[in-house]
Design an enzyme around this catalytic site. Structure first.
Site, PDB file in Angstrom:
ATOM      1  N   VAL A  65       0.817  -1.227   0.000  1.00 41.95           N
ATOM      2  CA  VAL A  65       0.000   0.000   0.000  1.00 41.95           C
ATOM      3  C   VAL A  65       0.846   1.270   0.000  1.00 41.95           C
ATOM      4  O   VAL A  65       0.338   2.337  -0.348  1.00 41.95           O
ATOM      5  CB  VAL A  65      -0.983   0.038   1.199  1.00 41.95           C
ATOM      6  N   TYR A 156       4.299   4.013  15.776  1.00 37.49           N
ATOM      7  CA  TYR A 156       2.953   3.452  15.592  1.00 37.49           C
ATOM      8  C   TYR A 156       1.891   4.433  16.092  1.00 37.49           C
ATOM      9  O   TYR A 156       0.907   4.705  15.401  1.00 37.49           O
ATOM     10  CB  TYR A 156       2.867   2.122  16.347  1.00 37.49           C
ATOM     11  N   ALA A 157       2.098   4.999  17.288  1.00 39.15           N
ATOM     12  CA  ALA A 157       1.119   5.934  17.859  1.00 39.15           C
ATOM     13  C   ALA A 157       0.985   7.171  16.968  1.00 39.15           C
ATOM     14  O   ALA A 157      -0.134   7.647  16.708  1.00 39.15           O
ATOM     15  CB  ALA A 157       1.538   6.335  19.271  1.00 39.15           C
ATOM     16  N   LYS A 160      -1.012   6.296  13.890  1.00 43.36           N
ATOM     17  CA  LYS A 160      -2.449   6.087  14.127  1.00 43.36           C
ATOM     18  C   LYS A 160      -3.142   7.408  14.453  1.00 43.36           C
ATOM     19  O   LYS A 160      -4.324   7.592  14.126  1.00 43.36           O
ATOM     20  CB  LYS A 160      -2.647   5.053  15.238  1.00 43.36           C
TER      21      LYS A 160
END
Ligand code: NAP
Length: 248
Positions: A65, A156-157, A160
């Site tokens: 993606v 990651y945080a 997101k």
């Protein structure tokens, strides 16, 4: 939920939450395009299960993606093979944890590239098609990590949290054309991603839920699918936590 005549593109649809979403659309009679980098056996199994669940058609695109140009080609191919593009679920995602003082540039770039740029790439690729149809449903899979500080998940945080911004801004951009853009923010969910985590982290997550357990992928997929129904037509730019109270 009825998805007859709909075509759903699900990134990360070969495994975990994405697969559960694809199955939910299939049960409703949709045609499903899976976009994933999973190994052949995983992708084949997902395709078989999606077909058996009742999909009008199913096709798997082995695509990363984070590749911008490829996203447009995948969406064009999904339209020509399956006959449209009514729903997009951005579920492809990765983690690569380290505390900030040890996190490498490569770890940061890879997670942001897949989780954020990957979602943008597919929103960007479906937007002209959905605008033309004056209809469409887009759901991004964020995480409760967007809203709290947990150890060693800065990349990651951040990724997101960025998805929440992408969702709200895209909802504003696309609302006039009747397109809904929403986000679900799951808590810890039993998938391949969490299988890799130390047992004590999962036990702590289970304890932190008011239900005393982590989520099953189907419990996230049900909310994603609801957001793609006509019943949710006045919901947009929203973030729905599906975390069994893990974030209380
Ligand atoms: P999963 O079982 O690992 O599924 C993710 C799928 O995405 C896998 O098939 C993976 O392939 C694929 N993928 C990874 N990188 C990709 C790329 N560059 N292009 C296309 N496909 C790619 O994980 P999951 O737990 O279902 O995660 C789904 C989403 O939910 C993710 O966005 C994740 O951040 C989010 N989420 C998960 C949890 C949780 O507790 N599980 C909680 C909150 C949010 P490979 O297996 O080959 O890498």
């Amino acid at each position: 939920m009825n998805f007859a005549d709909r075509v759903a593109i699900v990134t990360g649809g070969a495994s975990g939450i994405g697969r559960a979403c694809a199955l939910e659309f299939a049960r409703g009679g949709a045609a499903v395009a899976v976009v994933d980098v999973a190994d052949g056996a995983t992708a084949d199994e997902a395709e078989r299960l999606i077909g058996e669940a009742g999909a009008r058609g199913v096709f798997t695109f082995r695509a990363d993606v984070s590749d911008f140009a490829q996203a447009e080609r995948v969406v064009a191919a999904a339209r020509s093979r399956l006959g449209g593009c009514d729903i997009l679920v951005n579920a492809a995602g990765i983690n690569d944890d380290a505390p900030v003082w040890r996190m490498t540039e490569a770890q940061w770039d890879r997670v942001m590239g897949v989780n954020v740029k990957g979602a943008f790439n597919y929103v960007r690729a479906v937007a002209p098609v959905m605008r033309g149809a004056r209809a469409g449903k887009i759901v991004c899979v964020s995480s409760v990590e967007a809203f709290r500080g947990r150890f060693a998940v800065a990349n990651y945080a951040a990724s997101k949290a960025a998805l929440v911004g992408l969702t709200r801004a895209a909802a504003a951009d696309l609302g006039r054309e009747g397109i809904n853009v929403n986000c679900v923010a799951p808590g810890f969910t039993r998938t391949e991603m969490t299988k890799k985590l130390p047992a004590e982290i999962l036990e702590e997550a289970a304890r932190s839920s008011v239900f005393g357990r982590i989520a099953e992928p189907e419990e996230i997929a049900g909310v994603v699918a609801f957001l793609c129904t006509d019943a949710a037509r006045y919901v947009t730019g929203e973030v729905i936590r599906v975390d069994g109270g893990q974030l209380f």
